[in-house]
Design an enzyme around this catalytic site. Structure first.
Site, PDB file in Angstrom:
ATOM      1  N   TYR A  56       0.813  -1.211   0.000  1.00 50.41           N
ATOM      2  CA  TYR A  56       0.000   0.000   0.000  1.00 50.41           C
ATOM      3  C   TYR A  56       0.855   1.273   0.000  1.00 50.41           C
ATOM      4  O   TYR A  56       1.434   1.661   1.006  1.00 50.41           O
ATOM      5  CB  TYR A  56      -0.971   0.013   1.203  1.00 50.41           C
ATOM      6  CG  TYR A  56      -1.995  -1.115   1.153  1.00 50.41           C
ATOM      7  CD1 TYR A  56      -2.204  -1.861  -0.006  1.00 50.41           C
ATOM      8  CD2 TYR A  56      -2.749  -1.447   2.269  1.00 50.41           C
ATOM      9  CE1 TYR A  56      -3.131  -2.887  -0.057  1.00 50.41           C
ATOM     10  CE2 TYR A  56      -3.683  -2.477   2.228  1.00 50.41           C
ATOM     11  CZ  TYR A  56      -3.852  -3.193   1.053  1.00 50.41           C
ATOM     12  OH  TYR A  56      -4.767  -4.218   1.009  1.00 50.41           O
ATOM     13  N   HIS A 115      -0.352 -12.067   0.266  1.00 46.96           N
ATOM     14  CA  HIS A 115      -1.331 -11.191  -0.385  1.00 46.96           C
ATOM     15  C   HIS A 115      -2.036 -11.866  -1.572  1.00 46.96           C
ATOM     16  O   HIS A 115      -3.229 -11.657  -1.794  1.00 46.96           O
ATOM     17  CB  HIS A 115      -0.589  -9.926  -0.872  1.00 46.96           C
ATOM     18  CG  HIS A 115      -1.446  -8.710  -0.918  1.00 46.96           C
ATOM     19  ND1 HIS A 115      -0.988  -7.469  -0.612  1.00 46.96           N
ATOM     20  CD2 HIS A 115      -2.737  -8.520  -1.253  1.00 46.96           C
ATOM     21  CE1 HIS A 115      -1.952  -6.573  -0.746  1.00 46.96           C
ATOM     22  NE2 HIS A 115      -3.028  -7.200  -1.147  1.00 46.96           N
TER      23      HIS A 115
HETATM   24  N1  LIG Z   1      -6.318  -8.429   0.228  1.00 47.63           N
HETATM   25  C1  LIG Z   1      -6.526  -7.686  -0.834  1.00 47.63           C
HETATM   26  O1  LIG Z   1      -6.143  -8.029  -1.975  1.00 47.63           O
HETATM   27  C2  LIG Z   1      -7.255  -6.379  -0.661  1.00 47.63           C
HETATM   28  C3  LIG Z   1      -7.772  -5.712  -1.791  1.00 47.63           C
HETATM   29  C4  LIG Z   1      -8.488  -4.527  -1.593  1.00 47.63           C
HETATM   30  C5  LIG Z   1      -8.665  -4.019  -0.305  1.00 47.63           C
HETATM   31  N2  LIG Z   1      -8.121  -4.664   0.783  1.00 47.63           N
HETATM   32  C6  LIG Z   1      -8.286  -4.127   2.166  1.00 47.63           C
HETATM   33  O2  LIG Z   1      -9.680  -3.849   2.385  1.00 47.63           O
HETATM   34  C7  LIG Z   1      -9.828  -2.481   2.785  1.00 47.63           C
HETATM   35  C8  LIG Z   1     -11.189  -1.916   2.398  1.00 47.63           C
HETATM   36  O3  LIG Z   1     -11.430  -2.015   1.020  1.00 47.63           O
HETATM   37  P1  LIG Z   1     -11.366  -0.747   0.038  1.00 47.63           P
HETATM   38  O4  LIG Z   1     -10.357   0.210   0.513  1.00 47.63           O
HETATM   39  O5  LIG Z   1     -11.238  -1.327  -1.324  1.00 47.63           O
HETATM   40  O6  LIG Z   1     -12.768  -0.036   0.090  1.00 47.63           O
HETATM   41  P2  LIG Z   1     -14.132  -0.083   0.936  1.00 47.63           P
HETATM   42  O7  LIG Z   1     -13.862  -0.189   2.371  1.00 47.63           O
HETATM   43  O8  LIG Z   1     -15.029  -1.083   0.295  1.00 47.63           O
HETATM   44  O9  LIG Z   1     -14.716   1.370   0.585  1.00 47.63           O
HETATM   45  C9  LIG Z   1     -14.018   2.531   0.916  1.00 47.63           C
HETATM   46  C10 LIG Z   1     -14.869   3.729   0.484  1.00 47.63           C
HETATM   47  O10 LIG Z   1     -16.066   3.751   1.254  1.00 47.63           O
HETATM   48  C11 LIG Z   1     -16.213   5.045   1.856  1.00 47.63           C
HETATM   49  N3  LIG Z   1     -16.890   4.821   3.152  1.00 47.63           N
HETATM   50  C12 LIG Z   1     -16.361   4.198   4.240  1.00 47.63           C
HETATM   51  N4  LIG Z   1     -17.267   4.138   5.228  1.00 47.63           N
HETATM   52  C13 LIG Z   1     -18.400   4.745   4.763  1.00 47.63           C
HETATM   53  C14 LIG Z   1     -19.665   5.023   5.318  1.00 47.63           C
HETATM   54  N5  LIG Z   1     -19.975   4.646   6.554  1.00 47.63           N
HETATM   55  N6  LIG Z   1     -20.588   5.702   4.559  1.00 47.63           N
HETATM   56  C15 LIG Z   1     -20.280   6.073   3.291  1.00 47.63           C
HETATM   57  N7  LIG Z   1     -19.089   5.825   2.709  1.00 47.63           N
HETATM   58  C16 LIG Z   1     -18.145   5.173   3.439  1.00 47.63           C
HETATM   59  C17 LIG Z   1     -14.822   5.583   1.997  1.00 47.63           C
HETATM   60  O11 LIG Z   1     -14.877   6.991   2.048  1.00 47.63           O
HETATM   61  P3  LIG Z   1     -13.777   7.884   2.862  1.00 47.63           P
HETATM   62  O12 LIG Z   1     -12.457   7.171   2.746  1.00 47.63           O
HETATM   63  O13 LIG Z   1     -13.850   9.192   2.165  1.00 47.63           O
HETATM   64  O14 LIG Z   1     -14.230   7.987   4.290  1.00 47.63           O
HETATM   65  C18 LIG Z   1     -14.186   5.059   0.716  1.00 47.63           C
HETATM   66  O15 LIG Z   1     -14.535   5.890  -0.376  1.00 47.63           O
HETATM   67  C19 LIG Z   1      -8.633  -1.802   2.103  1.00 47.63           C
HETATM   68  O16 LIG Z   1      -8.413  -0.502   2.573  1.00 47.63           O
HETATM   69  C20 LIG Z   1      -7.542  -2.806   2.387  1.00 47.63           C
HETATM   70  O17 LIG Z   1      -7.093  -2.672   3.714  1.00 47.63           O
HETATM   71  C21 LIG Z   1      -7.448  -5.855   0.613  1.00 47.63           C
END
Ligand SMILES: NC(=O)c1ccc[n+]([C@@H]2O[C@H](COP(=O)([O-])OP(=O)(O)OC[C@H]3O[C@@H](n4cnc5c(N)ncnc54)[C@H](OP(=O)(O)O)[C@@H]3O)[C@@H](O)[C@H]2O)c1
Length: 275
Positions: A56, A115
């Site tokens: 990241y 990962h």
């Molecule tokens: N293992 C893997 O291959 C892999 C792949 C992808 C992700 N991940 C992990 O999973 C985590 C989460 O997934 P992601 O980052 O893809 O996205 P996500 O959590 O599905 O969505 C993030 C988005 O949702 C918004 N949000 C968060 N809470 C909210 C709420 N209560 N109401 C409205 N909008 C809200 C955030 O806005 P703001 O940020 O503006 O608050 C951001 O735009 C990652 O950060 C990472 O740690 C792992």
């Protein structure tokens, strides 16, 4: 915050943690301070599981988390990081973990995931040998994987001498239900946690199609919640599922933590099933 058992261990892990894939490098001080305030608020609200990865943003996520967790007792937080399997050699993989520890400024990771299952010559068997060595050295407390199929998961488990894999971190959300229907039954039977990543569809569900949006709005209204809270509750109301939403904005952090208290009925859950 409700907690569940992590695999077959004695560890209890919060049903909602904090994703950190959005932390960028090279930004101004105000940006990092805002991120740190959000992470702190999340920890204080019980989202003590923080998910990161060496991948990241060139370590910016791990470094920022390192600055925050210093302010807490090490036992008060649960840190997951991930090995990016592009390191081909055994030693370079061990080194990658050491670098993550340095950036996080901690002696150990609570959970270390591979990962992705394999990239080129970097294979599952070698990854698991590295993981087991790190575990034996006390650098990681638990082993996990990410983006593994069930067959790859079984192969990884068979490569380990003693340790048991506690989780597979997979993309799962109300719009991408494949793993909830196809993989979760296996993980439930085996007592393994499915960690749902991108639980809010990566963009926070701001552009949902009208049919799903109006169904979500109806359920949200009856729980006095937002549609995003309902989508998180939908995931974690499944047994053996935890989720790691990412939120930069403090109001989102507060909403996410509160979503852990929403109990959906069987009918409410099933009405969103697409398979
Ligand atoms: N293992 C893997 O291959 C892999 C792949 C992808 C992700 N991940 C992990 O999973 C985590 C989460 O997934 P992601 O980052 O893809 O996205 P996500 O959590 O599905 O969505 C993030 C988005 O949702 C918004 N949000 C968060 N809470 C909210 C709420 N209560 N109401 C409205 N909008 C809200 C955030 O806005 P703001 O940020 O503006 O608050 C951001 O735009 C990652 O950060 C990472 O740690 C792992």
């Amino acid at each position: 915050m409700r907690k569940v058992q992590l695999g077959k261990t004695r560890e209890q892990i919060p049903v909602l943690g904090q994703g950190t894939m959005g932390i960028k490098s090279g930004k101004d001080k105000e940006y990092y301070e805002k991120w740190k305030a959000s992470l702190r608020r999340g920890i204080e609200l019980g989202m003590t599981h923080i998910d990161t990865a060496e991948l990241y943003n060139f370590g910016a996520s791990e470094r920022t988390i390192g600055e925050v967790i210093k302010e807490y007792g090490r036992d008060d937080v649960f840190i997951t990081s991930k090995l990016f399997p592009r390191h081909l050699g055994y030693n370079s993989m061990l080194k990658a973990c050491n670098k993550s520890l340095e950036r996080l400024d901690t002696k150990y990771l609570d959970l270390y995931l591979v990962h992705f299952p394999s990239l080129g010559f970097s294979k599952i068997k070698k990854h698991m040998r590295v993981m087991e060595q790190l575990l034996n050295e006390g650098k990681i407390r638990y082993i996990g994987v990410s983006n593994y199929s069930i067959d790859q998961f079984k192969e990884a488990q068979e490569c380990l001498k003693k340790a048991e894999i506690v989780t597979n971190q997979l993309r799962a959300n109300i719009m991408k239900q494949k793993h909830i229907h196809n993989s979760l039954p296996y993980y439930k039977k085996e007592g393994i946690i499915l960690t749902a990543y991108s639980p809010l569809g990566h963009r926070g569900y701001t552009n949902l199609k009208e049919d799903i949006k109006s169904k979500l709005e109806q359920v949200a209204k009856s729980h006095n919640a937002t549609i995003q809270q309902i989508t998180l509750a939908w995931l974690i109301n499944h047994e053996n599922v935890i989720a790691i939403p990412k939120a930069f904005q403090i109001n989102h952090i507060k909403d996410n933590a509160a979503a852990a208290n929403i109990n959906l009925t069987e009918t409410e859950i099933k009405q969103f099933y697409t398979e």
